[in-house]
Motif scaffolding. Structure first.
Motif, PDB file in Angstrom:
ATOM      1  N   GLY A 104      98.264  48.749  -2.589  1.00  0.00           N
ATOM      2  CA  GLY A 104      99.179  48.292  -3.614  1.00  0.00           C
ATOM      3  C   GLY A 104      99.706  49.516  -4.335  1.00  0.00           C
ATOM      4  N   ILE A 105     100.244  50.442  -3.554  1.00  0.00           N
ATOM      5  CA  ILE A 105     100.684  51.737  -4.076  1.00  0.00           C
ATOM      6  C   ILE A 105     102.162  51.662  -4.432  1.00  0.00           C
ATOM      7  CG2 ILE A 105     100.964  54.179  -3.504  1.00  0.00           C
ATOM      8  CD1 ILE A 105      98.571  53.790  -1.576  1.00  0.00           C
ATOM      9  N   GLY A 106     102.505  52.074  -5.635  1.00  0.00           N
ATOM     10  CA  GLY A 106     103.893  52.039  -6.047  1.00  0.00           C
ATOM     11  C   GLY A 106     104.047  52.287  -7.525  1.00  0.00           C
ATOM     12  N   TYR A 107     105.144  51.789  -8.075  1.00  0.00           N
ATOM     13  CA  TYR A 107     105.418  51.959  -9.498  1.00  0.00           C
ATOM     14  C   TYR A 107     106.557  51.030  -9.908  1.00  0.00           C
ATOM     15  CZ  TYR A 107     109.305  54.833  -7.735  1.00  0.00           C
ATOM     16  OH  TYR A 107     110.415  55.276  -7.061  1.00  0.00           O
ATOM     17  N   GLY A 108     106.594  50.691 -11.182  1.00  0.00           N
ATOM     18  CA  GLY A 108     107.786  50.084 -11.760  1.00  0.00           C
ATOM     19  C   GLY A 108     107.764  48.600 -12.011  1.00  0.00           C
ATOM     20  N   ASP A 109     106.963  47.805 -11.305  1.00  0.00           N
ATOM     21  CA  ASP A 109     107.039  46.353 -11.455  1.00  0.00           C
ATOM     22  C   ASP A 109     105.755  45.718 -11.965  1.00  0.00           C
ATOM     23  OD1 ASP A 109     109.709  45.972 -10.698  1.00  0.00           O
ATOM     24  OD2 ASP A 109     109.190  46.044  -8.569  1.00  0.00           O
ATOM     25  N   GLY A 110     104.757  46.518 -12.233  1.00  0.00           N
ATOM     26  CA  GLY A 110     103.489  45.965 -12.700  1.00  0.00           C
ATOM     27  C   GLY A 110     102.698  45.260 -11.615  1.00  0.00           C
ATOM     28  N   ASP A 161     104.082  58.631  -8.924  1.00  0.00           N
ATOM     29  CA  ASP A 161     105.362  59.070  -9.479  1.00  0.00           C
ATOM     30  C   ASP A 161     106.499  58.592  -8.585  1.00  0.00           C
ATOM     31  OD1 ASP A 161     104.122  60.394 -11.585  1.00  0.00           O
ATOM     32  OD2 ASP A 161     103.919  62.258 -10.439  1.00  0.00           O
ATOM     33  N   ARG A 162     107.681  58.648  -9.127  1.00  0.00           N
ATOM     34  CA  ARG A 162     108.857  58.235  -8.348  1.00  0.00           C
ATOM     35  C   ARG A 162     108.922  59.013  -7.033  1.00  0.00           C
ATOM     36  NH1 ARG A 162     114.109  56.434 -11.762  1.00  0.00           N
ATOM     37  NH2 ARG A 162     113.046  55.359 -13.467  1.00  0.00           N
ATOM     38  N   THR A 163     109.242  58.295  -5.987  1.00  0.00           N
ATOM     39  CA  THR A 163     109.296  58.913  -4.664  1.00  0.00           C
ATOM     40  C   THR A 163     110.257  58.141  -3.779  1.00  0.00           C
ATOM     41  OG1 THR A 163     107.979  59.583  -2.737  1.00  0.00           O
ATOM     42  CG2 THR A 163     107.365  57.526  -3.803  1.00  0.00           C
ATOM     43  N   ASN A 164     110.681  58.776  -2.714  1.00  0.00           N
ATOM     44  CA  ASN A 164     111.518  58.074  -1.741  1.00  0.00           C
ATOM     45  C   ASN A 164     110.690  57.248  -0.777  1.00  0.00           C
ATOM     46  OD1 ASN A 164     114.191  57.720  -0.281  1.00  0.00           O
ATOM     47  ND2 ASN A 164     112.930  58.544   1.367  1.00  0.00           N
ATOM     48  N   ALA A 165     109.423  57.680  -0.513  1.00  0.00           N
ATOM     49  CA  ALA A 165     108.617  56.983   0.492  1.00  0.00           C
ATOM     50  C   ALA A 165     107.144  57.235   0.247  1.00  0.00           C
ATOM     51  CB  ALA A 165     108.993  57.441   1.895  1.00  0.00           C
ATOM     52  N   THR A 222     116.320  51.583   9.821  1.00  0.00           N
ATOM     53  CA  THR A 222     116.989  51.597  11.121  1.00  0.00           C
ATOM     54  C   THR A 222     116.513  52.702  12.052  1.00  0.00           C
ATOM     55  OG1 THR A 222     118.801  52.900  10.157  1.00  0.00           O
ATOM     56  CG2 THR A 222     119.069  50.498  10.210  1.00  0.00           C
ATOM     57  N   GLU A 223     116.059  53.829  11.523  1.00  0.00           N
ATOM     58  CA  GLU A 223     115.618  54.921  12.392  1.00  0.00           C
ATOM     59  C   GLU A 223     114.441  54.458  13.256  1.00  0.00           C
ATOM     60  OE1 GLU A 223     114.724  58.575  10.483  1.00  0.00           O
ATOM     61  OE2 GLU A 223     116.521  58.568   9.232  1.00  0.00           O
ATOM     62  N   PRO A 224     114.443  54.782  14.544  1.00  0.00           N
ATOM     63  CA  PRO A 224     113.321  54.364  15.408  1.00  0.00           C
ATOM     64  C   PRO A 224     111.975  54.857  14.881  1.00  0.00           C
ATOM     65  CG  PRO A 224     115.158  55.140  16.729  1.00  0.00           C
ATOM     66  CD  PRO A 224     115.509  55.446  15.311  1.00  0.00           C
ATOM     67  N   PHE A 225     111.895  56.132  14.508  1.00  0.00           N
ATOM     68  CA  PHE A 225     110.702  56.708  13.883  1.00  0.00           C
ATOM     69  C   PHE A 225     111.173  57.339  12.576  1.00  0.00           C
ATOM     70  CE2 PHE A 225     109.761  56.582  18.396  1.00  0.00           C
ATOM     71  CZ  PHE A 225     108.504  55.996  18.398  1.00  0.00           C
ATOM     72  N   PRO A 226     111.184  56.556  11.503  1.00  0.00           N
ATOM     73  CA  PRO A 226     111.836  56.996  10.264  1.00  0.00           C
ATOM     74  C   PRO A 226     111.235  58.271   9.692  1.00  0.00           C
ATOM     75  CG  PRO A 226     111.342  54.651  10.211  1.00  0.00           C
ATOM     76  CD  PRO A 226     110.635  55.208  11.398  1.00  0.00           C
ATOM     77  N   SER A 227     112.101  59.208   9.327  1.00  0.00           N
ATOM     78  CA  SER A 227     111.670  60.445   8.692  1.00  0.00           C
ATOM     79  C   SER A 227     111.245  60.176   7.260  1.00  0.00           C
ATOM     80  CB  SER A 227     112.809  61.465   8.720  1.00  0.00           C
ATOM     81  OG  SER A 227     113.959  60.929   8.073  1.00  0.00           O
ATOM     82  N   TYR A 228     110.588  61.143   6.656  1.00  0.00           N
ATOM     83  CA  TYR A 228     110.052  60.958   5.306  1.00  0.00           C
ATOM     84  C   TYR A 228     111.152  60.699   4.281  1.00  0.00           C
ATOM     85  CZ  TYR A 228     111.627  65.495   3.546  1.00  0.00           C
ATOM     86  OH  TYR A 228     112.394  66.549   3.123  1.00  0.00           O
ATOM     87  N   ASN A 229     112.352  61.224   4.532  1.00  0.00           N
ATOM     88  CA  ASN A 229     113.450  61.074   3.571  1.00  0.00           C
ATOM     89  C   ASN A 229     114.461  60.012   3.993  1.00  0.00           C
ATOM     90  OD1 ASN A 229     114.488  62.463   5.724  1.00  0.00           O
ATOM     91  ND2 ASN A 229     115.345  64.150   4.536  1.00  0.00           N
ATOM     92  N   ALA A 230     114.091  59.160   4.973  1.00  0.00           N
ATOM     93  CA  ALA A 230     114.967  58.046   5.349  1.00  0.00           C
ATOM     94  C   ALA A 230     115.059  57.058   4.185  1.00  0.00           C
ATOM     95  CB  ALA A 230     114.421  57.351   6.581  1.00  0.00           C
ATOM     96  N   SER A 231     116.198  56.405   4.078  1.00  0.00           N
ATOM     97  CA  SER A 231     116.401  55.423   3.012  1.00  0.00           C
ATOM     98  C   SER A 231     116.447  54.018   3.593  1.00  0.00           C
ATOM     99  CB  SER A 231     117.711  55.695   2.271  1.00  0.00           C
ATOM    100  OG  SER A 231     117.662  56.936   1.592  1.00  0.00           O
ATOM    101  N   LEU A 285     114.769  58.927  -5.206  1.00  0.00           N
ATOM    102  CA  LEU A 285     114.115  59.221  -6.478  1.00  0.00           C
ATOM    103  C   LEU A 285     114.778  58.525  -7.651  1.00  0.00           C
ATOM    104  CD1 LEU A 285     113.405  63.052  -6.013  1.00  0.00           C
ATOM    105  CD2 LEU A 285     111.820  61.145  -5.715  1.00  0.00           C
ATOM    106  N   ASN A 286     115.961  57.991  -7.449  1.00  0.00           N
ATOM    107  CA  ASN A 286     116.644  57.272  -8.524  1.00  0.00           C
ATOM    108  C   ASN A 286     116.159  55.836  -8.663  1.00  0.00           C
ATOM    109  OD1 ASN A 286     118.385  59.463  -9.182  1.00  0.00           O
ATOM    110  ND2 ASN A 286     119.678  58.943  -7.420  1.00  0.00           N
ATOM    111  N   SER A 287     115.384  55.375  -7.711  1.00  0.00           N
ATOM    112  CA  SER A 287     114.938  53.985  -7.749  1.00  0.00           C
ATOM    113  C   SER A 287     113.920  53.774  -8.862  1.00  0.00           C
ATOM    114  CB  SER A 287     114.318  53.595  -6.409  1.00  0.00           C
ATOM    115  OG  SER A 287     113.855  52.266  -6.446  1.00  0.00           O
ATOM    116  N   SER A 288     114.017  52.631  -9.526  1.00  0.00           N
ATOM    117  CA  SER A 288     113.138  52.332 -10.659  1.00  0.00           C
ATOM    118  C   SER A 288     111.815  51.716 -10.235  1.00  0.00           C
ATOM    119  CB  SER A 288     113.849  51.377 -11.624  1.00  0.00           C
ATOM    120  OG  SER A 288     114.137  50.147 -10.974  1.00  0.00           O
ATOM    121  N   ASP A 289     111.654  51.378  -8.944  1.00  0.00           N
ATOM    122  CA  ASP A 289     110.415  50.725  -8.518  1.00  0.00           C
ATOM    123  C   ASP A 289     110.177  50.915  -7.031  1.00  0.00           C
ATOM    124  OD1 ASP A 289     112.461  49.146  -7.608  1.00  0.00           O
ATOM    125  OD2 ASP A 289     111.850  47.327  -8.645  1.00  0.00           O
TER     126      ASP A 289
END
Length: 310
Positions: free
Chosen positions: A65-71, A78-82, A125-134, A180-184
């Motif tokens: 249950g790793i994440g942030y923003g929604d309780g 901390d804020r992260t892309n992935a 969509t990436e077959p093997f998504p990179s760490y910075n895929a959105s 990194l702009n995502s709130s959750d």
């Protein structure tokens, strides 16, 4: 021309299987709050990070249950892309499992792997998504809003191929839509097992869990559509269609082998304004061969055709 099929029971499930086996009861083998290891990558992880043999000793130990923003997070980051997560869980006896369900409650997209095999993905969509895929779109987690998570069902054939006795590994990568702009960000995953006898080796299911539809009968033809991904408006996704239709007037059973067409199709939602007006939607599909080429066939006694409408 297109053939239109009316008055049909359409049974949609996920993940291909050959047959149904009755479930005696359901138990949960993995909760999002179970122990796990995770990493917040700043570069691409090793290509084998989701396999059983990967050495995750350098990853951070925590509660899922790793994440942030929604309780709805047990481990707040901390804020992260992935975030990339690995769970281990034990299976006592694979032969006692006739069904399994992966419940995914996530924000915004994810890919899940079981013992090194991809088993579910949404909005990546990436077959093997990179760490910075959105993620390809925003998706809000459901459980903290009082809604049910998204479910991915595995039937007996898949269970036998994917699970093993002893230690198993569920690996999940969760990605944000807006980096990194995502709130959750949410990453809550459950693995439920449909047990075919009275053994009790795992944990009780959550109160909201309902399982899958059991065997039913119908005087109408039954069309079973098996797919590994969501059916969308466009493009068509590859699925498998099995038709159950007794010509002697006896009841059709959802769990029996196909009596009519049994093969691959390309299927999509159909309609324009109607897609947003009604809770039930129409579907269009093409009958195809194993190479993806259109083929003419007959379904429910209709003349030969390759394009069909439900």
């Amino acid at each position: 021309m297109m053939r239109r099929i009316y008055g049909v029971t359409l049974f949609l499930i996920f993940i291909n299987c050959a047959a149904f086996t009755q479930v005696n009861h359901w138990e949960t083998a993995l909760f999002p709050t179970d122990d796990c290891v995770y990493t917040i990558p700043t570069s691409n992880t090793p290509i084998d990070w989701f396999t059983e043999s990967f050495d995750d000793g350098a990853w951070t130990a925590g509660i899922g249950g790793i994440g942030y923003g929604d309780g709805d997070d047990e481990t707040i980051i901390d804020r992260t892309n992935a975030v990339f997560i690995r769970y281990t869980f034990d299976i006592v006896n694979v032969s006692e499992i006739s069904r399994a369900i992966l419940d995914a409650d996530y924000d915004d997209g994810f890919v899940a792997y079981l013992n090194g095999e991809e088993v579910a993905r949404r909005f990546i969509t990436e077959p093997f998504p990179s760490y910075n895929a959105s993620a390809t779109q925003l998706n809000e987690a459901n459980l903290y809003q009082g809604l049910a998570p998204e479910s991915f069902t595995f039937f007996e054939e898949d269970v036998m191929q994917l699970f093993k006795n002893g230690e198993n590994v569920l690996a999940v990568q969760v990605h944000n839509y807006d980096g990194l702009n995502s709130s959750d960000l949410s990453s809550n995953f459950y693995l439920h097992l449909g047990i075919n006898n009275e053994s009790q080796n795992y944990e009780p299911t959550p109160s909201w869990f309902q399982g899958t539809v059991e065997n039913f009968t119908s005087p109408l033809p039954i069309l079973r559509v098996y797919t590994n991904e969501e059916i969308v408006d466009e493009p068509k996704v590859i699925a498998r269609l099995e038709v159950v239709n007794h010509l002697d007037g006896s009841l059709n059973q959802s769990s029996e082998a196909a009596t009519g067409y049994n093969g691959p199709i390309g299927i999509e939602k159909r309609g324009q304004s109607s897609l947003g007006l009604f809770p039930k939607v129409g579907y269009g599909f093409e009958t195809i061969d194993e190479n993806g080429l259109d083929i003419d066939t007959t379904i429910l006694g209709f003349p030969l055709e390759e394009d069909w409408i439900l």
